[in-house]
Design a protein around this motif. Structure first.
Motif, PDB file in Angstrom:
ATOM      1  N   LEU A   1      -0.844 -60.957 -66.416  1.00  0.00           N
ATOM      2  CA  LEU A   1      -0.405 -61.057 -65.020  1.00  0.00           C
ATOM      3  C   LEU A   1       0.690 -62.102 -64.850  1.00  0.00           C
ATOM      4  N   LYS A   2       0.604 -63.165 -65.625  1.00  0.00           N
ATOM      5  CA  LYS A   2       1.647 -64.192 -65.569  1.00  0.00           C
ATOM      6  C   LYS A   2       2.979 -63.633 -66.057  1.00  0.00           C
ATOM      7  N   GLU A   3       2.946 -62.830 -67.108  1.00  0.00           N
ATOM      8  CA  GLU A   3       4.176 -62.218 -67.599  1.00  0.00           C
ATOM      9  C   GLU A   3       4.745 -61.243 -66.563  1.00  0.00           C
ATOM     10  N   ALA A   4       3.857 -60.505 -65.880  1.00  0.00           N
ATOM     11  CA  ALA A   4       4.334 -59.611 -64.830  1.00  0.00           C
ATOM     12  C   ALA A   4       4.978 -60.404 -63.694  1.00  0.00           C
ATOM     13  N   GLY A   5       4.417 -61.559 -63.371  1.00  0.00           N
ATOM     14  CA  GLY A   5       5.018 -62.402 -62.346  1.00  0.00           C
ATOM     15  C   GLY A   5       6.387 -62.931 -62.751  1.00  0.00           C
ATOM     16  N   ARG A   6       6.546 -63.281 -64.009  1.00  0.00           N
ATOM     17  CA  ARG A   6       7.866 -63.711 -64.504  1.00  0.00           C
ATOM     18  C   ARG A   6       8.876 -62.577 -64.403  1.00  0.00           C
TER      19      ARG A   6
ATOM     20  N   LEU B   1      18.162 -56.053 -64.862  1.00  0.00           N
ATOM     21  CA  LEU B   1      18.897 -55.674 -66.060  1.00  0.00           C
ATOM     22  C   LEU B   1      19.180 -56.851 -66.983  1.00  0.00           C
ATOM     23  N   SER B   2      18.520 -57.962 -66.776  1.00  0.00           N
ATOM     24  CA  SER B   2      18.736 -59.101 -67.668  1.00  0.00           C
ATOM     25  C   SER B   2      18.073 -58.868 -69.010  1.00  0.00           C
ATOM     26  N   ALA B   3      18.565 -59.562 -70.008  1.00  0.00           N
ATOM     27  CA  ALA B   3      18.022 -59.404 -71.363  1.00  0.00           C
ATOM     28  C   ALA B   3      16.568 -59.863 -71.426  1.00  0.00           C
ATOM     29  N   GLU B   4      16.229 -60.936 -70.748  1.00  0.00           N
ATOM     30  CA  GLU B   4      14.857 -61.452 -70.794  1.00  0.00           C
ATOM     31  C   GLU B   4      13.882 -60.486 -70.137  1.00  0.00           C
ATOM     32  N   SER B   5      14.318 -59.801 -69.077  1.00  0.00           N
ATOM     33  CA  SER B   5      13.413 -58.842 -68.435  1.00  0.00           C
ATOM     34  C   SER B   5      13.111 -57.675 -69.375  1.00  0.00           C
ATOM     35  N   GLY B   6      14.075 -57.282 -70.195  1.00  0.00           N
ATOM     36  CA  GLY B   6      13.819 -56.237 -71.186  1.00  0.00           C
ATOM     37  C   GLY B   6      12.780 -56.662 -72.212  1.00  0.00           C
ATOM     38  N   VAL B   7      12.820 -57.934 -72.610  1.00  0.00           N
ATOM     39  CA  VAL B   7      11.830 -58.449 -73.557  1.00  0.00           C
ATOM     40  C   VAL B   7      10.427 -58.406 -72.953  1.00  0.00           C
ATOM     41  N   ILE B   8      10.310 -58.811 -71.688  1.00  0.00           N
ATOM     42  CA  ILE B   8       8.995 -58.829 -71.041  1.00  0.00           C
ATOM     43  C   ILE B   8       8.486 -57.413 -70.830  1.00  0.00           C
ATOM     44  N   ARG B   9       9.372 -56.471 -70.474  1.00  0.00           N
ATOM     45  CA  ARG B   9       8.941 -55.073 -70.327  1.00  0.00           C
ATOM     46  C   ARG B   9       8.375 -54.538 -71.647  1.00  0.00           C
ATOM     47  N   THR B  10       9.098 -54.803 -72.729  1.00  0.00           N
ATOM     48  CA  THR B  10       8.630 -54.330 -74.045  1.00  0.00           C
ATOM     49  C   THR B  10       7.276 -54.936 -74.375  1.00  0.00           C
ATOM     50  N   TYR B  11       7.112 -56.213 -74.073  1.00  0.00           N
ATOM     51  CA  TYR B  11       5.847 -56.890 -74.359  1.00  0.00           C
ATOM     52  C   TYR B  11       4.701 -56.272 -73.546  1.00  0.00           C
ATOM     53  N   LEU B  12       4.922 -56.070 -72.258  1.00  0.00           N
ATOM     54  CA  LEU B  12       3.863 -55.512 -71.426  1.00  0.00           C
ATOM     55  C   LEU B  12       3.532 -54.076 -71.829  1.00  0.00           C
ATOM     56  N   ASP B  13       4.554 -53.276 -72.134  1.00  0.00           N
ATOM     57  CA  ASP B  13       4.305 -51.895 -72.554  1.00  0.00           C
ATOM     58  C   ASP B  13       3.497 -51.860 -73.841  1.00  0.00           C
TER      59      ASP B  13
ATOM     60  N   THR C   1       9.914 -64.098 -78.874  1.00  0.00           N
ATOM     61  CA  THR C   1      11.140 -64.806 -78.500  1.00  0.00           C
ATOM     62  C   THR C   1      12.328 -64.353 -79.327  1.00  0.00           C
ATOM     63  N   TYR C   2      12.077 -63.731 -80.482  1.00  0.00           N
ATOM     64  CA  TYR C   2      13.170 -63.278 -81.327  1.00  0.00           C
ATOM     65  C   TYR C   2      13.706 -61.932 -80.836  1.00  0.00           C
ATOM     66  N   ILE C   3      14.991 -61.738 -81.049  1.00  0.00           N
ATOM     67  CA  ILE C   3      15.609 -60.456 -80.679  1.00  0.00           C
ATOM     68  C   ILE C   3      15.085 -59.367 -81.615  1.00  0.00           C
ATOM     69  N   GLY C   4      14.672 -58.256 -81.055  1.00  0.00           N
ATOM     70  CA  GLY C   4      14.146 -57.154 -81.850  1.00  0.00           C
ATOM     71  C   GLY C   4      12.739 -57.384 -82.365  1.00  0.00           C
ATOM     72  N   ALA C   5      11.992 -58.332 -81.780  1.00  0.00           N
ATOM     73  CA  ALA C   5      10.634 -58.604 -82.234  1.00  0.00           C
ATOM     74  C   ALA C   5       9.735 -57.403 -81.977  1.00  0.00           C
ATOM     75  N   MET C   6       8.710 -57.275 -82.826  1.00  0.00           N
ATOM     76  CA  MET C   6       7.775 -56.172 -82.695  1.00  0.00           C
ATOM     77  C   MET C   6       6.425 -56.614 -83.236  1.00  0.00           C
TER      78      MET C   6
END
Length: 822
Positions: free
Chosen positions: A280-285, A292-304, A405-410
């Motif tokens: 929920l904290k990540e969703a709030g961030r 369309l920011s790069a950080e929002s893409g990282v959080i979307r990938t994490y939540l998905d 935090t790394y680009i392309g992390a999985m």
């Protein structure tokens, strides 16, 4: 001052007393014009006094620019005598003064009169030095080149200053001119002012300008990068704002609704409080970021990724033992140890549903069905199946994942496999666990220690997920070809089930039940199209394959099916469908038409009794083999020759066999000193194949005993076992494969160590029916069985002098083919 006093020694100095004007952050040089603003009382007094006299005053810098009322100790003692050229009054009671430097001067003493600071100073003469004119010219040119580069990078210099420097001049003047007109620190300028040697001062200026050039280049690069980043951010901001307007015009989903959907999915999972709060904290961030920011893409990938994990999804297990057994037998022949272990797990699970997952390790040679049996196990248990290959994995992050935090992390392979399976209690196959490596990025085997520990894996944390995940319900099954490369701590967490190589009869059964029907269907053939009997299949196995598993056998069957399909297709095209040939028969006589010349021959065993020739048995990765030993005793000087491409262990075993025969010479009826006048040559045929292991000891001892006594060895007897110096027969391994090799070669009697008698229960039934087994504790039993003694003669075999403790089973003697090292 020590330097100044040294230069002025012996000279008649002229003193004069001048008013002192302290400079803050400035240094005046001789023959240079400098202007500055005056506002302090002490400076005003100095100007007034100078204008009353001869417009001359002494300029010196103060050590700390923050001092408003400097005293004697706050001022440098070397400065410049200057002449006032112009005074201009400014608004606010300030005065701008233009002065011209006359010469360097040093202070002998300070004094204070009428609130004005005076100094008694004497002139300092500069030293042109004894440097050659060529060196001076070289220094001047170097300064000009560097100053031109400096001017290109600096925006504070006027074109006139650059041209003046490029015109050249004396070293001392150029050094002072450059120092006066460049924005250097006043401490650096003061050091140049105090340097009275012109050449040395020019060298210092060249070094200082070089350092300034490097600093300016770094600043220029930073400014360029900063400008590019600012331009990029402004462009992205402009595009995002346009995108918002376009989305609103198209009526697309609002970003806030997307975040709310994430929150609903998170709450629906019913996760532990820690995990739910984290998501929920990540969703709030995400809600506070630009869509369309790069950080929002990282959080979307994490939540998905987190929401796709089977946090509470399980499948119902099949605890019907009869049905599970039927499924296991349907796809695989043999492999009874694996099947029994799975049925035991299901039986215990039916009585104790709270039983957690297990960790099994299937070890065996390639091609025996380790990977394929796991799929059948998953089907029999009613669990979802996922496979991850560990062969060649060298990065610890492959197991635990990368930080998000790394680009392309999985996530790591464990979490990915669970997502693919879609079940929390799936069956996870870790294939080729013995092929993992390690490098500078970490050891993946160390990361698996927690995964495969059923006491710890209930709170496994992936580096990407960062939340505890329960792996205790997962059934882990690993496969390996050898246990030697698996770290001991990791191996200790697994229950090892060994799968031996298939015998000839097992291969034939697998081929007729599974491989042949599979290939017929794959090649569009029916059972009526191809006739291949069991006897023909056995011949195909013996003549065209030499492997532990059945992969090569399946390839050969596929080739037979292709040839048969071609024959049938040609017939159909030549004669028409109604009269086409519909059946192809493959027999031993026409096998070469389908597969070519046989690649392997049967083990050649002598058909008569011979002296010094014994049939041994060896284990290889592709099954058992016959291993003949030949020994000759010839007149000589007591040498022992061992040939046949043997390893160190086998050579030591040969020496032990010779010593055993020598110690039993009297019992064998030969001269105890026979070895002094004879050379013993022990040879293993097929010298191109490396051989090693201790279990040929009994075979070599029998061959040596036969050679020294002249008694022939029975040609229908084979043997295996390690021998000690006292004649004790020690246990060996690989008995199942060795006895099958003896059966294929037509051996009637096989001598095995007495301690291997329990292993006879695992031997193929057809071998037990056709081969007689003799268990031996000492060489006496071996010699009595193997040597063809005359009927009227009784030969006493050697008995051990002492009773030795039982030694655990040793590594069997092995023959490797195709370059394998035993």
């Amino acid at each position: 001052m020590a330097q100044i006093k040294e230069i002025e020694t012996g000279l008649e100095l002229e003193y004069e007393t001048l008013p002192v004007l302290p400079l803050r952050g400035l240094v005046a040089f001789p023959d240079m014009l400098i202007h500055f603003d005056v506002g302090r009382l002490i400076s005003m007094k100095a100007l007034e006094q100078s204008m009353k006299d001869n417009q001359r005053l002494f300029l010196t810098a103060q050590r700390d620019i923050r001092t408003d009322s400097p005293e004697e100790d706050d001022l440098y003692t070397v400065g410049t005598v200057c002449t006032i050229k112009q005074i201009l009054k400014l608004p606010g009671d300030n005065i701008r003064v233009l002065v011209e430097g006359t010469h360097r001067a040093a202070v002998e003493a300070f004094s204070m009169q009428d609130d004005c600071l005076f100094a008694r100073v004497f002139r300092l003469e500069t030293d042109p030095g004894r440097t050659s004119q060529r060196r001076k010219q070289a220094l001047v040119r170097t300064l000009q080149e560097r100053f031109e580069d400096y001017a290109t990078l600096s925006s504070h210099l006027s074109r006139d200053v650059v041209l003046t420097v490029l015109d050249g001049g004396e070293p001392g003047y150029l050094a002072d001119y450059v120092a006066q007109n460049t924005p250097l620190g006043f401490e650096i300028k003061q050091g140049l002012l105090e340097e009275l040697r012109d050449v040395r001062r020019l060298e210092q200026v060249i070094r200082i300008i070089g350092n300034e050039i490097e600093i300016l280049r770094i600043e220029s690069d930073l400014q360029e990068k900063l400008k590019e980043q600012v331009d990029k951010n402004q462009r992205e901001y402009y595009l995002r704002e346009q995108m918002k307007v376009i989305q609103n015009e198209l009526g697309e989903q609002d970003f806030g609704n997307e975040v709310e959907e994430y929150r609903e999915k998170i709450r629906a999972l019913k996760l532990p409080q820690e995990s739910e709060e984290k998501l929920l904290k990540e969703a709030g961030r995400l809600e506070k970021m630009q869509p369309l920011s790069a950080e929002s893409g990282v959080i979307r990938t994490y939540l998905d990724t987190c929401l796709e994990l089977p946090w509470n999804t399980t499948t119902k297990e099949n605890i019907n033992l009869a049905e599970a057994r039927r499924i296991l037998d349907r796809g695989h022949y043999g492999l009874d140890k694996v099947k029994d272990r799975i049925l035991e797990f299901l039986a215990v699970k039916s009585l104790a549903p709270q039983l957690k997952g297990q960790v099994l390790c299937l070890v065996g040679p390639p091609g025996v069905g380790k990977t394929s049996i796991v799929r059948s196990v998953a089907e029999a248990m009613g669990r979802k199946y996922a496979r991850m290959s560990l062969g060649g994995v060298r990065d610890e992050a492959d197991i635990r994942g990368h930080r998000k935090t790394y680009i392309g992390a999985m996530p790591g392979r464990i979490m990915t496999a669970l997502t693919q399976a879609g079940s929390k209690n799936c069956l996870l196959l870790m294939d080729e666990i013995d092929k993992m490596g390690a490098d500078s990025r970490g050891d993946p085997a160390a990361a698996l220690l927690e995964v495969l520990d059923i006491e710890q894996n209930s709170t496994f944390r992936d580096h990407f997920i960062e939340l505890p995940f329960d792996l205790s319900d997962v059934l882990f099954i690993t496969t390996a070809n050898t246990l030697d490369t698996i770290p001991r701590p990791l191996l200790d967490r697994m229950e090892v089930i060994e799968i031996s190589s298939y015998t000839e009869q097992e291969k034939a059964e697998i081929a007729m039940r599974h491989l042949l029907p599979k290939q017929l269907e794959k090649h569009g053939l029916k059972k009526s199209n191809l006739s291949l009997s069991r006897e023909t299949m056995v011949y195909l196995i013996d003549a065209y394959t030499r492997e532990a598993g059945v992969r090569r056998l399946e390839q050969q069957i596929a080739q037979v099916c292709r040839k048969a399909a071609k024959i049938i297709a040609d017939d159909q095209q030549a004669k028409g469908t109604t009269e086409a040939r519909k059946r192809v028969t493959v027999t031993r006589s026409n096998m070469e038409k389908f597969l070519g010349t046989p690649r392997y021959k049967q083990d050649n065993v002598s058909k008569k009794d011979e002296v010094g020739v014994v049939n041994g048995l060896a284990w290889t990765s592709v099954g058992g083999e016959m291993l003949q030993v030949e020994v000759n005793v010839i007149p000589g000087t007591g040498k022992l020759e061992i040939t046949g491409n043997l390893g160190k262990v086998m050579e030591e075993s040969a020496k032990a066999a010779v010593t055993c025969v020598r110690s039993s010479a009297k019992d064998l009826g030969v001269d105890p000193m026979f070895y002094k006048d004879s050379d013993i040559h022990i040879h293993f045929p097929e010298a191109a194949i490396p051989k090693d292991g201790p279990s040929a000891g009994v075979t070599m001892t029998t061959a040596i005993a036969s050679a020294v006594t002249g008694i022939p060895v029975r040609h229908d007897v084979a043997m295996t076992g390690e021998v000690t110096l006292r004649g004790r027969v020690m246990p060996i391994g690989g008995l199942k494969e060795k006895t099958m090799a003896a059966y294929r070669a037509g051996i009637k009697t096989v001598i095995v160590p007495a301690e291997n008698e329990p292993d006879l229960q695992d031997i193929d039934p057809i071998v037990r029916e056709n081969v007689e087994f003799v268990t031996a504790e000492t060489m006496k039993t071996v010699l009595d069985t193997a040597l063809r003694r005359p009927a009227q003669e009784t030969v006493r075999a050697a008995e051990p002098h002492t009773t030795l403790p039982v030694v655990p089973a040793a590594v069997p003697a092995r023959i490797t083919r195709q370059g394998d090292i035993c």
